[in-house]
Motif scaffolding. Sequence first.
Motif, PDB file in Angstrom:
ATOM      1  N   PHE A 171       0.832  -1.213   0.000  1.00 45.19           N
ATOM      2  CA  PHE A 171       0.000   0.000   0.000  1.00 45.19           C
ATOM      3  C   PHE A 171       0.866   1.263   0.000  1.00 45.19           C
ATOM      4  O   PHE A 171       0.598   2.207  -0.744  1.00 45.19           O
ATOM      5  CB  PHE A 171      -0.928   0.028   1.218  1.00 45.19           C
ATOM      6  N   GLU A 172       1.896   1.277   0.831  1.00 49.81           N
ATOM      7  CA  GLU A 172       2.743   2.469   0.945  1.00 49.81           C
ATOM      8  C   GLU A 172       3.435   2.788  -0.381  1.00 49.81           C
ATOM      9  O   GLU A 172       3.405   3.929  -0.849  1.00 49.81           O
ATOM     10  CB  GLU A 172       3.783   2.262   2.046  1.00 49.81           C
ATOM     11  N   PHE A 173       4.056   1.790  -0.988  1.00 45.18           N
ATOM     12  CA  PHE A 173       4.750   2.022  -2.260  1.00 45.18           C
ATOM     13  C   PHE A 173       3.748   2.440  -3.341  1.00 45.18           C
ATOM     14  O   PHE A 173       3.968   3.409  -4.062  1.00 45.18           O
ATOM     15  CB  PHE A 173       5.521   0.772  -2.701  1.00 45.18           C
ATOM     16  N   ALA A 174       2.652   1.693  -3.441  1.00 41.10           N
ATOM     17  CA  ALA A 174       1.674   1.968  -4.506  1.00 41.10           C
ATOM     18  C   ALA A 174       1.049   3.353  -4.359  1.00 41.10           C
ATOM     19  O   ALA A 174       0.888   4.069  -5.354  1.00 41.10           O
ATOM     20  CB  ALA A 174       0.601   0.886  -4.517  1.00 41.10           C
ATOM     21  N   ASN A 175       0.693   3.731  -3.153  1.00 37.31           N
ATOM     22  CA  ASN A 175       0.108   5.058  -2.958  1.00 37.31           C
ATOM     23  C   ASN A 175       1.084   6.163  -3.337  1.00 37.31           C
ATOM     24  O   ASN A 175       0.674   7.202  -3.854  1.00 37.31           O
ATOM     25  CB  ASN A 175      -0.390   5.228  -1.527  1.00 37.31           C
ATOM     26  N   ALA A 176       2.364   5.922  -3.121  1.00 41.59           N
ATOM     27  CA  ALA A 176       3.368   6.934  -3.460  1.00 41.59           C
ATOM     28  C   ALA A 176       3.720   6.938  -4.945  1.00 41.59           C
ATOM     29  O   ALA A 176       3.943   8.006  -5.519  1.00 41.59           O
ATOM     30  CB  ALA A 176       4.630   6.712  -2.624  1.00 41.59           C
ATOM     31  N   TYR A 177       3.767   5.756  -5.583  1.00 46.01           N
ATOM     32  CA  TYR A 177       4.373   5.686  -6.919  1.00 46.01           C
ATOM     33  C   TYR A 177       3.543   4.998  -8.001  1.00 46.01           C
ATOM     34  O   TYR A 177       3.812   5.199  -9.182  1.00 46.01           O
ATOM     35  CB  TYR A 177       5.730   4.968  -6.837  1.00 46.01           C
ATOM     36  N   ASP A 178       2.590   4.151  -7.661  1.00 42.33           N
ATOM     37  CA  ASP A 178       1.849   3.405  -8.687  1.00 42.33           C
ATOM     38  C   ASP A 178       0.450   3.085  -8.170  1.00 42.33           C
ATOM     39  O   ASP A 178       0.112   1.930  -7.918  1.00 42.33           O
ATOM     40  CB  ASP A 178       2.619   2.113  -9.031  1.00 42.33           C
ATOM     41  N   PRO A 179      -0.406   4.127  -8.013  1.00 45.91           N
ATOM     42  CA  PRO A 179      -1.688   3.949  -7.337  1.00 45.91           C
ATOM     43  C   PRO A 179      -2.795   3.340  -8.214  1.00 45.91           C
ATOM     44  O   PRO A 179      -3.931   3.807  -8.211  1.00 45.91           O
ATOM     45  CB  PRO A 179      -2.034   5.376  -6.890  1.00 45.91           C
ATOM     46  N   GLN A 180      -2.467   2.265  -8.903  1.00 46.30           N
ATOM     47  CA  GLN A 180      -3.492   1.552  -9.660  1.00 46.30           C
ATOM     48  C   GLN A 180      -4.339   0.724  -8.684  1.00 46.30           C
ATOM     49  O   GLN A 180      -3.833   0.265  -7.648  1.00 46.30           O
ATOM     50  CB  GLN A 180      -2.847   0.648 -10.707  1.00 46.30           C
ATOM     51  N   PRO A 181      -5.608   0.504  -9.009  1.00 51.41           N
ATOM     52  CA  PRO A 181      -6.515  -0.171  -8.068  1.00 51.41           C
ATOM     53  C   PRO A 181      -6.025  -1.531  -7.559  1.00 51.41           C
ATOM     54  O   PRO A 181      -6.236  -1.862  -6.390  1.00 51.41           O
ATOM     55  CB  PRO A 181      -7.812  -0.323  -8.869  1.00 51.41           C
ATOM     56  N   HIS A 182      -5.364  -2.314  -8.389  1.00 61.52           N
ATOM     57  CA  HIS A 182      -4.933  -3.649  -7.939  1.00 61.52           C
ATOM     58  C   HIS A 182      -3.737  -3.597  -6.993  1.00 61.52           C
ATOM     59  O   HIS A 182      -3.309  -4.622  -6.469  1.00 61.52           O
ATOM     60  CB  HIS A 182      -4.660  -4.579  -9.131  1.00 61.52           C
ATOM     61  N   HIS A 183      -3.217  -2.388  -6.734  1.00 61.30           N
ATOM     62  CA  HIS A 183      -2.134  -2.203  -5.771  1.00 61.30           C
ATOM     63  C   HIS A 183      -2.591  -1.485  -4.499  1.00 61.30           C
ATOM     64  O   HIS A 183      -1.899  -1.537  -3.482  1.00 61.30           O
ATOM     65  CB  HIS A 183      -0.978  -1.391  -6.376  1.00 61.30           C
ATOM     66  N   ILE A 184      -3.750  -0.809  -4.544  1.00 55.88           N
ATOM     67  CA  ILE A 184      -4.163   0.007  -3.391  1.00 55.88           C
ATOM     68  C   ILE A 184      -5.558  -0.319  -2.845  1.00 55.88           C
ATOM     69  O   ILE A 184      -5.938   0.203  -1.810  1.00 55.88           O
ATOM     70  CB  ILE A 184      -4.106   1.520  -3.723  1.00 55.88           C
ATOM     71  N   ASP A 185      -6.299  -1.180  -3.528  1.00 55.20           N
ATOM     72  CA  ASP A 185      -7.681  -1.460  -3.128  1.00 55.20           C
ATOM     73  C   ASP A 185      -7.923  -2.974  -3.219  1.00 55.20           C
ATOM     74  O   ASP A 185      -7.998  -3.523  -4.314  1.00 55.20           O
ATOM     75  CB  ASP A 185      -8.635  -0.698  -4.042  1.00 55.20           C
TER      76      ASP A 185
END
Length: 164
Positions: free
Chosen positions: A33-47
Amino acid sequence: MAADTTPKRHFEDIEVGRPHDYGAYAVTKAEIFEFANAYDPQPHHIDEEAAKLSLVKGLCASGWHTCAIFMRMFYDGMLVDCASMGGPAIEEVKWMRPVRPGHVLKARSTCVEKRIMRSRPWVGICKMQHQMFNQDDELLMAMENAFFIRVRDTAQPASVEAAG
């Protein structure tokens, strides 16, 4: 700053064809979640719910996060005691399977070819093939790149030695 006097592996010490295994690295949901929210906030990484409906069928690390984890593992497992001088490029990266929370990653790096630079005979180039696996030995990522490494037995200009 004191000079590093730790013995280091140099170009001469890297064997073509000999695999070097290292790891383990435990992947957490929080770091995904931390990496994705900072650099790659696609749904399959943050939700998590959106990820279940995606092509990867569940939460997974970004491919770029996977590369960053690999770099940490490569440094800790191989470069930390190497006379590494950086790298010019990554030639290829393939993300074969998703990296999931709870995976414990390990890696294998194999030098497939090496040579000394003609223009800088104190610099070797090692072409590497890397593989990252999970705890079930499933291949998750494959990468090819080259890195520069100091040649031990060649005189080098004083300005390069002082900067190294």
